[in-house]
Every structure is written in C-alpha cells, then in structure tokens.
Scaffold this motif. Structure first.
Motif, mmCIF file in Angstrom:
data_model
loop_
_atom_site.group_PDB
_atom_site.id
_atom_site.type_symbol
_atom_site.label_atom_id
_atom_site.label_comp_id
_atom_site.label_asym_id
_atom_site.label_seq_id
_atom_site.Cartn_x
_atom_site.Cartn_y
_atom_site.Cartn_z
ATOM 1 N N UNK A 56 0.827 -1.199 0.000
ATOM 2 C CA UNK A 56 0.000 0.000 0.000
ATOM 3 C C UNK A 56 0.864 1.251 0.000
ATOM 4 N N UNK A 57 0.404 2.282 -0.692
ATOM 5 C CA UNK A 57 1.067 3.576 -0.610
ATOM 6 C C UNK A 57 1.633 4.028 -1.950
ATOM 7 N N UNK A 58 1.776 5.343 -2.085
ATOM 8 C CA UNK A 58 2.212 5.947 -3.343
ATOM 9 C C UNK A 58 3.575 6.599 -3.193
ATOM 10 N N UNK A 59 4.449 6.304 -4.124
ATOM 11 C CA UNK A 59 5.719 7.025 -4.183
ATOM 12 C C UNK A 59 6.721 6.583 -3.146
ATOM 13 N N UNK A 60 6.457 5.489 -2.457
ATOM 14 C CA UNK A 60 7.384 5.018 -1.423
ATOM 15 C C UNK A 60 8.395 4.036 -1.998
#
Lengths: 414, 414
Positions: A110-114
């Motif tokens: 999950x998550x964006x740009x990580x």
C-alpha cells in the motif's frame, strides 16, 4: 495528375446530412477478428504459450485499463485468450471494476511514491503467475525501460521471443470498442473546436482561445484529459506548428484566420482535429479552408483497403499545389490515430503499407502563405471497402458529441 | 520521537512576511560550480574528450533548449565546455534564438512528419561534428530509444562510456537559471491554486474547479503548459490521488475541503504544489491543514546538507501520526523537482542519499480519514546550510508571481 476537387474560388461540397442510427450501432464498419483473437492466432503460429506485455498502452490495448497516474502494469494473455492484469495493490479495486481482464492480480504494498523500483515487485508477480510459470515459450513486449531484460532473468527457464512486431501489426486495425474510444476523444476535440470558434473574436489572444478550447473539452470529458495543440492566428498561422511557432499572447484581428489543430486523449485513446476559423469575416481564409475541405473529402473517399499513404500523399499534395499556386505544404497529409496521436500508417511519400479495413487515419491537408496566412482542416476516418467513413458519421446517433456547427462562413455576416 | 510542531487544534505559525530584494537576486542560495563545469570536470576525471547526449531533457539541461513538439535533438559538450546543439532543420532558427548553446547545427530536411526516422538523419550529423569525429573517448547518454546503439555504430572508431550516471548526479543540484525556471513553473501552480480557492464554492464540480486552475495557469504562462494534478473533494479527498480517485463531476458542498495537488511544466522545468481549500467554512479541514503546514515548515527547516530523505520521512511521518491519531498517511513525504516532477532525492524510508546545497525538494505532508476527508499541503524548497529556502521567498521581488492569498480561513467568515 488531375486534381478532381474544387478550386479555392468555388463553393465547398455540401456536407452530407448525418444518418441517424440506433445508439451504439456503427455504420458500414467492417468486422474482423478481435485483437485478442489475432494475438492468440499469432501465438499459435509462433508456437508461444502466452504473451507478457508491460506498459500503459499495451495494458490499455489488451485489457482496456487506463489510469491517470497509474503505476507500472502488465498483462499476460494465454494461448486461450485469457487475460491477467497485474497492477499496483492500490489500483487493484478500480482495475477490477473498469478493466476487461479476466483476472486482476496486485503487486507491491500500500502507498504511493514510497517504492522507487516498482518493477522489482511487478516482475516477480508476473513471472510467478501459473500461466507464465508453466509456459515454455513466451512472447514479450514492453514500453517500460528495462522490464523486458528483468523479466528474462525472472523467467530464465522459458524461451522468450519478441511480441513487439506482432502487437504493432495488431494495433493497426481497431476493434469496435477501440473505435468508440477514439470517437469519444475525437468528440472532445470537436467540442473544443466549437469553443474555439466562439472565442475567435477580435482582441482575443491565441492562448486565450486555446485555453477556451481546452476548458470546454475538459468539462465535456468530466475528468482531466491530455490536450495538446497548435493554435496560430493571422500571419503566424503560416508557420504551421509547434517547433517553430507556439500559441502566445498575440491578439487576433478581424479578417484573420485562426488555425486550431486540437488533439485530446481520453481513456488512453486519442482524437485529432484541425479547423480554420475566420475572425469576423476573412474571405480569403474561408475560401482556402473550403478548398482544403474538398481535398480532404476527395482523399477520404480513397481510404480503401490496398491504398497506400504514398499514393494518397501524392494526390493530396498535387491537389494542394494545383489549387493554391504559390502556397506551401511542408507537412504530412495525415497519420494513424489510436493509442498514439501520430501512429502508423502515415500519409507520406515513404509509407507503402497497404491500408486494411479497420485502420483509422486522420487526413489533414493544409496550405501556408508566408507572411500572410495559413489554413488547415482535419478529420478522422475508418478505412472500409467503400472508402473512409468519418468517425462522427460512423457513430451518428450513438450519443457521441454531434458534429458542431463550424461553418466558417458563420461569422462573415456577423 | 518528539513531534515539535503544533497540534491540530492550535493556530498555525504566522507566515513570515516576504523579503523584498532587487529583481533577479536570490536570497541565501549557495553557489556551486555550474552543471557545465561539473560535467567537464567529470569528463576530465573519466578521460573523455566530449559528451554526446540525446533527448529533450538532456538538451534542455545542457543547452537550455525546450520546445513544444520539438523533434529529436542532441547536444555535444566538449571537454572545454563548448556546446553544440543539433536540432531539426525547421527548428534551427528558433534554437539559435533561445538556446544557450555556442552553436546550433541543423539536421534533416524541411517539413514536419514526413520522415519517420529522424534519428537516421540526426545521428550522422552528430557523429560528423568535428568535436565528435576527433574524439577518442566519448561519454554518451540518451533518452531516445535506440539512439545510443545507433550512435555507437556511427562513431565506431571511438571508445564509448556511459554518461548517464554522471548526468543524473549533476542534475541533482540546480544552477541559478534552473532555479529560476522551476520557480516560474511553481509560480504558475500557485496562480492555479488561487483560481482553485476562488472556484471552490458550493455546487462547483471537481472538474470545473480543476479546469479553472488549469486555465489560470495557462493564461498566466501565455503559452500552452503541461498541467497535471489531483483535485478531490469531501470524502473523495481521503482517497489520496490518481490511481484510485480522479477529479470528476462531483459537486462540492459547504463545509467540505478540496485537496488540490497541482503540477505544471513551463520551459521544460516543473513546479509542484498542494493546498487544501475549505468550501464555505470547514473548521476540521482548516485545522488539519494548519497542523500539516506546521509539519511542513518543521521539515523544511531540516533541509540542510547531509540530511537524508530517510530521516526526514521518519520525523514527518511520526509528527503526522502523533498529530492525527486515526489518520492515514499512505504516501511519500516529498521528492526532488526539476526536469522531472518526481525525481531524486525522495523523502521516503529507502532514500539514504545525503542532501547537498542546491538540491530542490517539494515537501508534502498529508493526512486522510477514510469516508470523511483528506488534507495535504506542499511547497518547494532549495537545500541550504541554513535549512530549506522556500522558492517564492528565494525569488521574492524578482517579478515571479507573489505568494497568493490562500489563507484557508478566508471563506470561513464569507
């Protein structure tokens, strides 16, 4: 070669009235095996067990999935035509909702740009799918730099072959759902052209008129779109397009023309149009536009299977030069439209590919008089046995935006 | 770790008044050797006679040349720092006018879209330049697929080395002219945010508000720009961004927030911003925005040489979680901005690169409450010994767009 269209001083040919058909039914558009059928046929011929493709256009082409700001994605097509779409975890719910894939498999966390290397998560998931892991020979194509090489390492026990050429050939002919997407983007371009026609009044700036077109198309789409274009006025319009002259703060004046070449992408498919709009009457520009429209229609009638871009260009170019002595025509006469806004086939001297039914081409004759004015028109057609069918006419009555009133004599009497 | 910023219920820290400085002078921004000096130093270390680079971003980086619809282009940098820009024939006059190259050399023939293989004309011209033809060892980098391989064939007598890594490192620190371009794009984003603030009234749709921002930025630029963004309202804003939720036709209501993350490119360099706009008063959203702004400023103060994205993320993340129990923060805390809108360095757990003076980072804390609302703020900073300098403050008084009035309490009393 004899130019069979109307000289600049004659009236333009009357536009045919749109034929009304039931919603969703297309007129005179031939059916051919769908792109998935053509792909599985190729897999069979090439003795491949599946196709693995990486990148946004491939994914949209084969699984109908396109997303604003989507992460790297892949589609696997089995030799039975089954399609598995692999997308970033956060995209899995929307991909399940809107794609045409048989199955959606997520990768990553999950998550964006990580994660700066999403391919590092995507590729093992693709290689680990049953259909891939049990394949001996795999066709691979990628628009993502490095993905093909990294997949080869992850699927080291399989023999790989390039699917790029086969997919490029398959993309040339559009299926019904693709025609509908192109027509939707094309409709947005015409919505923008109607706004440009409205905004082309004395004192308005090129960029203001451009922006009015962009806003109209965006609002009609109801979602952000990609929108690019030329919009040049008066003598600027003789400089043709972007590399040389870009829409700026020049105010337009009565008696000038505005050349607007507007290109929009919706759901991953492009539309493309050009029109020449008079500002409070511009008889010379209107006459040039009308003659070009006649050349456009004459070229469109020749969009039949077997015709070539080379021959179409020769005739279109000869007509422009015969109709407009002293005028310049320093560009192509048209090009394919689909997942790309400027794709094969091309209406240029170098393209000898025979056209096939179901190909989609924009035809765009223009003429340019340095220091004075330019004019260009452009419409999109589907190649059929009976000649090119204009895309709005093909979808007449289907709920797509209707052909707007862009009669360039409109403002002559205003 | 102790969160040193303000809790959600306190007042935000007052914004410092802008310092007025003479036009063009930047405050507190360190000087370092220019990118051409750093490149020639690397050429010397690597014993290379010149660098040959292909592609729009490389060309813009090293020769200051960016064009809407430009053809494939290349720059050759000699070991003395001399720069030769190679562009399509029709672009040569404008390239001579606007680029910073010492010399512009054309390739190809007149006309647009007639040549489907412009690299076939570009590469021999590059390989035939004196500086290239007399080089024994050449550094090569390319953004154009296939260009590097084809150049290797055309320059077969020279030894080639990759310049890609060196150029990526050089791009991390921005020169004064690059800061000015980033600031100009950033100013357009703030112009768009001001229009979004104005348009965020009950009944307006997400796409209508988005379009108002885009139009304002385009008109301020006076030329077409690239403009992308998130714009989500009410509970939609808790879904963060594009892969999941895209601006649509949802009408906003009084008491809701509008999260606008707006990104624009002008002359090839990007700006990036986020703001959370209240619609006719939204006390909870306003308070969240104010607390996030405090976290933003606390993080910005730590943008000093030697700091890492890993440590910055840890502190920013801890502050968000301490300030907003129950809130989600499923994205990065910021990223580099320049020729890319999402480039190195990154404020994420995995980035351990020590920051250097002259790097440019967007910092963007956010918080999301599923089903209720989201909030995000974002500003751009230059890394200096004294901490991050916000880009509008760095250019205060230089004629760039001033910080617009985006006080989110604005409409509370309206």
């Amino acid at each position: 070669m004899r130019c069979s269209t109307h000289p600049a001083t004659s009236a333009p040919p009357p536009r045919p009235p749109p034929t009304r058909r039931p919603k969703g039914e297309m007129s005179a558009i031939p059916l051919h095996p769908t792109r998935i059928e053509r792909l599985t046929a190729w897999l069979g011929e090439a003795r491949l067990d599946c196709a693995v493709v990486f990148g946004a256009d491939h994914v949209n082409h084969l699984a109908g999935y396109s997303r604003y700001f989507g992460g790297p994605a892949a589609v696997v097509v089995g030799d039975d035509g089954s399609r598995t779409l692999v997308v970033a975890l956060d995209e899995a719910p929307i991909a399940t909702e809107i794609s045409s894939a048989d199955e959606v498999v997520p990768y990553g966390v999950r998550g964006f740009g990580l994660d700066l290397d999403p391919l590092g998560s995507l590729i093992p998931v693709v290689a680990g799918l049953d259909v891939v892991a049990t394949s001996h020979r795999i066709g691979v194509a990628s628009e993502l730099p490095g993905a093909e090489e990294r997949f080869a390492l992850a699927a080291a026990s399989a023999e790989l072959a390039s699917a790029a050429g086969a997919l490029a050939r398959i993309r040339l002919r559009k299926d019904a759902d693709e025609l509908e997407r192109i027509a939707a983007a094309y409709g947005l371009c015409w919505t923008a052209q109607a706004a440009v026609a409205e905004a082309s009044v004395p004192g308005a700036t090129e960029i203001g008129i451009f922006s009015a077109g962009e806003a109209a198309a965006t609002l009609a789409a109801g979602t952000p779109i990609e929108f690019v274009g030329d919009l040049l006025s008066g003598p600027n319009a003789a400089e043709v397009c972007g590399p040389i002259r870009i829409p700026g703060t020049r105010p337009v004046a009565a008696g000038e023309g505005v050349v607007a070449d507007l290109v929009a992408r919706l759901n991953g498919y492009w539309g493309d149009t050009a029109e020449t709009h008079p500002v409070s009457g511009a008889p010379e520009v209107v006459a040039a536009r009308e003659a070009l429209y006649g050349i456009l229609k004459a070229t469109a009638a020749k969009l039949v299977p077997g015709a070539t871009g080379r021959d179409l260009f020769a005739e279109l170019n000869a007509c422009i030069r015969e109709t407009f002595p002293g005028g310049e025509f320093p560009h192509h006469g048209g090009h394919g439209v689909g997942l790309g806004s400027f794709e094969d086939p091309h209406v240029i001297p170098a393209d000898e590919t025979p056209l096939e039914a179901g190909m989609v081409l924009a035809i765009e004759p223009g003429v340019y008089f340095p220091g004075r004015y330019g004019a260009r028109v452009e419409e999109i057609f589907v190649v059929t046995e009976g000649g090119g069918v204009e895309l709005r006419e093909a979808f007449a009555g289907s709920g797509l935006p209707a052909r707007p009133d862009l009669d360039p004599s409109r403002s002559v009497d205003a």
